[in-house]
Design a protein around this motif. Sequence first.
Motif, PDB file in Angstrom:
ATOM      1  N   GLY A   1     -51.021  44.896 -17.751  1.00  0.00           N
ATOM      2  CA  GLY A   1     -49.476  45.134 -17.770  1.00  0.00           C
ATOM      3  C   GLY A   1     -49.190  45.880 -19.085  1.00  0.00           C
ATOM      4  O   GLY A   1     -48.347  46.602 -19.156  1.00  0.00           O
ATOM      5  N   CYS A   2     -49.872  44.932 -20.010  1.00  0.00           N
ATOM      6  CA  CYS A   2     -49.549  45.550 -21.619  1.00  0.00           C
ATOM      7  C   CYS A   2     -50.030  47.155 -21.619  1.00  0.00           C
ATOM      8  O   CYS A   2     -49.205  47.829 -22.050  1.00  0.00           O
ATOM      9  CB  CYS A   2     -50.479  44.835 -22.420  1.00  0.00           C
ATOM     10  N   THR A   3     -51.250  47.313 -21.031  1.00  0.00           N
ATOM     11  CA  THR A   3     -51.714  48.915 -21.102  1.00  0.00           C
ATOM     12  C   THR A   3     -50.937  49.475 -20.354  1.00  0.00           C
ATOM     13  O   THR A   3     -50.687  50.757 -20.682  1.00  0.00           O
ATOM     14  CB  THR A   3     -53.127  48.814 -20.526  1.00  0.00           C
ATOM     15  N   LEU A   4     -50.297  49.370 -18.952  1.00  0.00           N
ATOM     16  CA  LEU A   4     -49.530  50.130 -18.247  1.00  0.00           C
ATOM     17  C   LEU A   4     -48.176  50.508 -19.060  1.00  0.00           C
ATOM     18  O   LEU A   4     -47.925  51.718 -19.175  1.00  0.00           O
ATOM     19  CB  LEU A   4     -49.329  49.628 -17.011  1.00  0.00           C
ATOM     20  N   SER A   5     -47.510  49.416 -19.469  1.00  0.00           N
ATOM     21  CA  SER A   5     -46.445  49.656 -20.263  1.00  0.00           C
ATOM     22  C   SER A   5     -46.276  50.510 -21.357  1.00  0.00           C
ATOM     23  O   SER A   5     -45.523  51.331 -21.754  1.00  0.00           O
ATOM     24  CB  SER A   5     -45.494  48.216 -20.513  1.00  0.00           C
ATOM     25  N   ALA A   6     -47.518  50.241 -22.300  1.00  0.00           N
ATOM     26  CA  ALA A   6     -47.808  50.948 -23.356  1.00  0.00           C
ATOM     27  C   ALA A   6     -47.906  52.523 -22.998  1.00  0.00           C
ATOM     28  O   ALA A   6     -47.471  53.297 -23.796  1.00  0.00           O
ATOM     29  CB  ALA A   6     -48.887  50.528 -24.237  1.00  0.00           C
ATOM     30  N   ALA A   7     -48.802  52.799 -21.932  1.00  0.00           N
ATOM     31  CA  ALA A   7     -49.058  54.071 -21.458  1.00  0.00           C
ATOM     32  C   ALA A   7     -47.994  54.782 -21.181  1.00  0.00           C
ATOM     33  O   ALA A   7     -47.723  55.968 -21.476  1.00  0.00           O
ATOM     34  CB  ALA A   7     -50.040  54.146 -20.335  1.00  0.00           C
ATOM     35  N   ILE A   8     -46.685  54.021 -20.363  1.00  0.00           N
ATOM     36  CA  ILE A   8     -45.514  54.759 -20.286  1.00  0.00           C
ATOM     37  C   ILE A   8     -44.703  55.080 -21.493  1.00  0.00           C
ATOM     38  O   ILE A   8     -44.287  56.159 -21.692  1.00  0.00           O
ATOM     39  CB  ILE A   8     -44.796  53.772 -19.208  1.00  0.00           C
ATOM     40  N   ALA A   9     -44.751  54.070 -22.242  1.00  0.00           N
ATOM     41  CA  ALA A   9     -44.020  54.142 -23.565  1.00  0.00           C
ATOM     42  C   ALA A   9     -44.533  55.400 -24.250  1.00  0.00           C
ATOM     43  O   ALA A   9     -43.988  56.098 -24.908  1.00  0.00           O
ATOM     44  CB  ALA A   9     -43.902  53.235 -24.395  1.00  0.00           C
TER      45      ALA A   9
ATOM     46  N   PHE B   1     -53.599  58.168 -26.009  1.00  0.00           N
ATOM     47  CA  PHE B   1     -52.695  59.058 -25.520  1.00  0.00           C
ATOM     48  C   PHE B   1     -52.140  60.145 -26.388  1.00  0.00           C
ATOM     49  O   PHE B   1     -51.227  60.936 -26.519  1.00  0.00           O
ATOM     50  CB  PHE B   1     -51.321  58.493 -24.887  1.00  0.00           C
ATOM     51  N   GLY B   2     -52.708  60.055 -27.757  1.00  0.00           N
ATOM     52  CA  GLY B   2     -52.241  60.819 -29.059  1.00  0.00           C
ATOM     53  C   GLY B   2     -51.132  60.438 -29.583  1.00  0.00           C
ATOM     54  O   GLY B   2     -50.560  61.269 -30.115  1.00  0.00           O
ATOM     55  N   VAL B   3     -50.691  59.332 -29.306  1.00  0.00           N
ATOM     56  CA  VAL B   3     -49.393  58.667 -29.909  1.00  0.00           C
ATOM     57  C   VAL B   3     -49.855  57.985 -31.382  1.00  0.00           C
ATOM     58  O   VAL B   3     -50.725  56.928 -31.119  1.00  0.00           O
ATOM     59  CB  VAL B   3     -48.594  58.150 -29.055  1.00  0.00           C
TER      60      VAL B   3
END
Length: 266
Positions: free
Chosen positions: A215-223, A34-36
């Motif tokens: 779950g890890c991937t989804l929450s990290a992507a939201i963050a 995500f470029g973060v």
Amino acid sequence: MNAAIRPPVALTIAGSDSGGGAGIQADLKTFHAFGVFGTSALTAITAQNTLGVRAVHAVPPEIVEGQIRAVCDDLQPSSCKSGMLADTPIIEAVARTLIDAAIPEYVLDPVMVATSGDRLLAESAVAALRTELIPLCTLVTPNIPETELLAGMAVENETGMRRAAERILDLGAPAVLIKGGHLPGAKVVDLLITPSGESVWCVDRLPAGNAHGTGCTLSAAIAAGLAAGHGLEASTDRAIGYTRRALETAPGLGSGATPLNHWALP
């Protein structure tokens, strides 16, 4: 780096997955996609692969706290997420430190049980997670088993998801994203509930087997989306799309629940 192209910074507070599919490893890969700029505070070391968890060693709470403070004092993350927190002393250390750090956005992924069925959070720590962390977060992202533990009720359908979400909101969460992948049916429903309304994502179920670290991937992507300044619904929508593409193109590594393709485009 030139200040003009300074990327947003996000922090993950989670355990290490030696197999690379979940935990800190999945979070940092997702932030990068995500470029973060990703930073981390390690809460536990696990010996695991796609077949299961062989051993867990919790990091001392003062070391967890020290990692978070070191990152926040210098790199000033715009968002953070937490995953595996292992036990009550670590939860209390994370809560204490997040209050001091005042990170603007916090996504709480209440990791309790691995895809393999291995327990990743002590039963005695569930109450601490409810009381110490849920009131601090921007969003909590439980799957169905985690929802049942947090809400204290069985969830068997979309109506149950809504009722459970209301109970979790009553614990102090500003928003709840319940992931419906554990419910039966040809469709998978994810439900985002806030005091002002709801958003629903309903997609065809993908074949089982490529589910390690979702779950890890989804929450990290939201963050990551929140760190970049996007709103909660926009960040969630993009994160759900990214996680699905990572599932659809999973590389088929390992002999168990295989990891995702974190090279998928957000």
